[in-house]
Write a protein that holds these residues in place. Structure first.
Motif, PDB file in Angstrom:
ATOM      1  N   PHE A  45       0.804  -1.221   0.000  1.00 24.32           N
ATOM      2  CA  PHE A  45       0.000   0.000   0.000  1.00 24.32           C
ATOM      3  C   PHE A  45       0.840   1.275   0.000  1.00 24.32           C
ATOM      4  N   THR A  46       2.139   1.198   0.300  1.00 22.94           N
ATOM      5  CA  THR A  46       2.929   2.427   0.366  1.00 22.94           C
ATOM      6  C   THR A  46       3.444   2.897  -0.994  1.00 22.94           C
ATOM      7  N   SER A  47       3.153   2.163  -2.057  1.00 26.13           N
ATOM      8  CA  SER A  47       3.687   2.536  -3.367  1.00 26.13           C
ATOM      9  C   SER A  47       2.709   2.159  -4.466  1.00 26.13           C
ATOM     10  N   LEU A  48       3.003   2.626  -5.660  1.00 27.50           N
ATOM     11  CA  LEU A  48       2.364   2.051  -6.831  1.00 27.50           C
ATOM     12  C   LEU A  48       2.750   0.578  -6.923  1.00 27.50           C
ATOM     13  N   TYR A  49       1.971  -0.197  -7.671  1.00 26.84           N
ATOM     14  CA  TYR A  49       2.325  -1.593  -7.869  1.00 26.84           C
ATOM     15  C   TYR A  49       3.481  -1.657  -8.877  1.00 26.84           C
ATOM     16  N   PHE A  50       4.697  -1.651  -8.347  1.00 27.11           N
ATOM     17  CA  PHE A  50       5.899  -1.514  -9.159  1.00 27.11           C
ATOM     18  C   PHE A  50       6.268  -2.770  -9.938  1.00 27.11           C
ATOM     19  N   PHE A  59      13.928  -1.372  -6.274  1.00 30.29           N
ATOM     20  CA  PHE A  59      14.374  -1.952  -5.011  1.00 30.29           C
ATOM     21  C   PHE A  59      14.560  -0.873  -3.935  1.00 30.29           C
ATOM     22  N   ALA A  60      14.720   0.364  -4.374  1.00 26.04           N
ATOM     23  CA  ALA A  60      14.860   1.462  -3.415  1.00 26.04           C
ATOM     24  C   ALA A  60      13.574   1.705  -2.621  1.00 26.04           C
ATOM     25  N   LEU A  61      12.457   1.133  -3.063  1.00 25.76           N
ATOM     26  CA  LEU A  61      11.184   1.285  -2.350  1.00 25.76           C
ATOM     27  C   LEU A  61      11.123   0.417  -1.091  1.00 25.76           C
ATOM     28  N   ALA A  62      12.003  -0.569  -0.991  1.00 24.55           N
ATOM     29  CA  ALA A  62      11.927  -1.528   0.111  1.00 24.55           C
ATOM     30  C   ALA A  62      12.431  -0.918   1.414  1.00 24.55           C
ATOM     31  N   GLU A  63      12.028  -1.530   2.525  1.00 21.37           N
ATOM     32  CA  GLU A  63      12.422  -1.059   3.852  1.00 21.37           C
ATOM     33  C   GLU A  63      12.507  -2.242   4.811  1.00 21.37           C
ATOM     34  N   SER A  64      13.137  -2.010   5.929  1.00 20.38           N
ATOM     35  CA  SER A  64      13.228  -3.056   6.942  1.00 20.38           C
ATOM     36  C   SER A  64      11.887  -3.209   7.656  1.00 20.38           C
ATOM     37  N   ILE A  65      11.661  -4.394   8.180  1.00 20.42           N
ATOM     38  CA  ILE A  65      10.474  -4.686   9.001  1.00 20.42           C
ATOM     39  C   ILE A  65      10.934  -5.434  10.244  1.00 20.42           C
ATOM     40  N   SER A  69       7.780   2.379   8.442  1.00 17.05           N
ATOM     41  CA  SER A  69       6.325   2.248   8.272  1.00 17.05           C
ATOM     42  C   SER A  69       5.679   1.571   9.466  1.00 17.05           C
ATOM     43  N   THR A  70       6.288   0.503   9.959  1.00 16.75           N
ATOM     44  CA  THR A  70       5.700  -0.158  11.123  1.00 16.75           C
ATOM     45  C   THR A  70       5.761   0.740  12.358  1.00 16.75           C
ATOM     46  N   ASP A  71       6.768   1.604  12.456  1.00 22.20           N
ATOM     47  CA  ASP A  71       6.816   2.547  13.575  1.00 22.20           C
ATOM     48  C   ASP A  71       5.606   3.474  13.549  1.00 22.20           C
ATOM     49  N   ALA A  72       5.290   4.002  12.359  1.00 18.45           N
ATOM     50  CA  ALA A  72       4.137   4.900  12.224  1.00 18.45           C
ATOM     51  C   ALA A  72       2.833   4.162  12.494  1.00 18.45           C
ATOM     52  N   LEU A  88       3.953  -4.791   3.166  1.00 19.48           N
ATOM     53  CA  LEU A  88       5.078  -3.921   2.861  1.00 19.48           C
ATOM     54  C   LEU A  88       6.130  -4.651   2.013  1.00 19.48           C
ATOM     55  N   PHE A  89       6.943  -3.877   1.334  1.00 25.69           N
ATOM     56  CA  PHE A  89       8.073  -4.395   0.559  1.00 25.69           C
ATOM     57  C   PHE A  89       9.272  -4.435   1.513  1.00 25.69           C
TER      58      PHE A  89
END
Length: 289
Positions: A45-50, A59-65, A69-72, A88-89
């Motif tokens: 949900f945080t991006s377009l369907y890339f 790949f720059a759209l990815a983040e740690s889990i 995003s999970t903090d927010a 999330l990615f």
């Protein structure tokens, strides 16, 4: 708890991750104000369907889990006493990525993650380029309001995944999703595809005697019109809610977890399973010779 209020957030997305996250937080708050206790967001949900293209820049759209995003999400979960299911990615480490859903409990605590097991590769859905198949197995999460099972999009076509998650104790199955029609496709094919998508998931509800919640995105992206149509069925496949195909919608629907005992008692599929005869299911295909 017997009765649980499920919030579903069906939304469109833009290229800016920060904008998408902020809009999702606002819609989660809206669902909470309507009485939601568990809120589920759509896939990625945080991006377009890339995954419509094979592009290393994505790949720059990815983040740690856990991560930003999970903090927010944890903050708003604690503020409103709601469980959040968020797709999330995930960047696991350099060069290793997953399509992952995080589960946040109603006190804001991070309960864990599920990594998508079945990874598609079709025109416009090049997920194998980006995602390593999940290696955590199937998962259930004991939240404040229910024990939830989480699967992701392409997982929804596989009865084995739903069955195993149900056998692990899931009281509800959640499917964050991103699926749509090619904009050049005819209406008859569109209808057939959507009906198949909904039918297979309602069948998981019937076979396992538990509600199913499926959340999709809307909007047109790179030649695909995401078909929305998010829905909730009870444990016998009856529709409790269905979203429109072409509009954003934040909805709260009440489900009754006690109904599962009724359906499983009157239609005892779990009782009559012949587990001694299912060993062949682990084979790719059964050749006669």
């Amino acid at each position: 708890m017997s009765k649980v209020n499920i919030g579903t957030v069906q939304m469109s997305c833009v290229a800016d991750k920060a904008v998408n996250l902020q809009r999702a937080l606002e819609k989660i708050k809206e669902a909470a104000e309507k009485g939601a206790q568990i809120v589920c967001l759509q896939e990625l949900f945080t991006s377009l369907y890339f995954c419509d293209e094979e592009n290393y820049d994505n790949f720059a759209l990815a983040e740690s889990i856990p991560g930003p995003s999970t903090d927010a999400l944890s903050k708003i979960a604690a503020e409103h006493n709601i469980v959040i299911i968020a797709s999330l990615f995930e960047k696991r480490t350099q060069g290793l990525y997953h399509n992952t859903t995080a589960v946040i409990d109603a006190d804001g605590s991070y309960l864990g993650k599920y990594r998508k097991m079945h990874i598609p590769d079709d025109p416009g859905f090049y997920e194998k380029f980006y995602f390593t198949p999940g290696d955590l197995g199937y998962k259930v999460f004991k939240t404040r309001f229910a024990t939830v099972g989480v699967l992701i999009c392409w997982d929804q076509w596989y009865p084995e995944a739903a069955r195993i998650t149900a056998l692990m104790g899931a009281e509800v199955l959640f499917y964050p999703t991103a699926i749509g029609w090619a904009i050049t496709q005819d209406a008859g094919t569109n209808t057939e595809q959507y009906n198949a998508w909904q039918t297979i998931q309602r069948s998981h509800a019937v076979a396992n005697g538990i509600p199913v919640v499926s959340i999709n995105r809307v909007g047109e992206e790179a030649g695909v019109r995401f078909w929305g149509g998010s829905f909730i069925s009870n444990g016998f496949g009856s529709l409790l809610y269905q979203a429109p195909h072409d509009e954003e919608e934040t909805q709260v629907t009440q489900i009754d977890l006690n109904q599962s005992d009724y359906y499983r008692s009157h239609w005892p599929f779990l009782r009559d399973r012949r587990i001694d005869s299912y060993n062949l299911i682990t084979k790719r295909f059964i050749d006669e010779d």
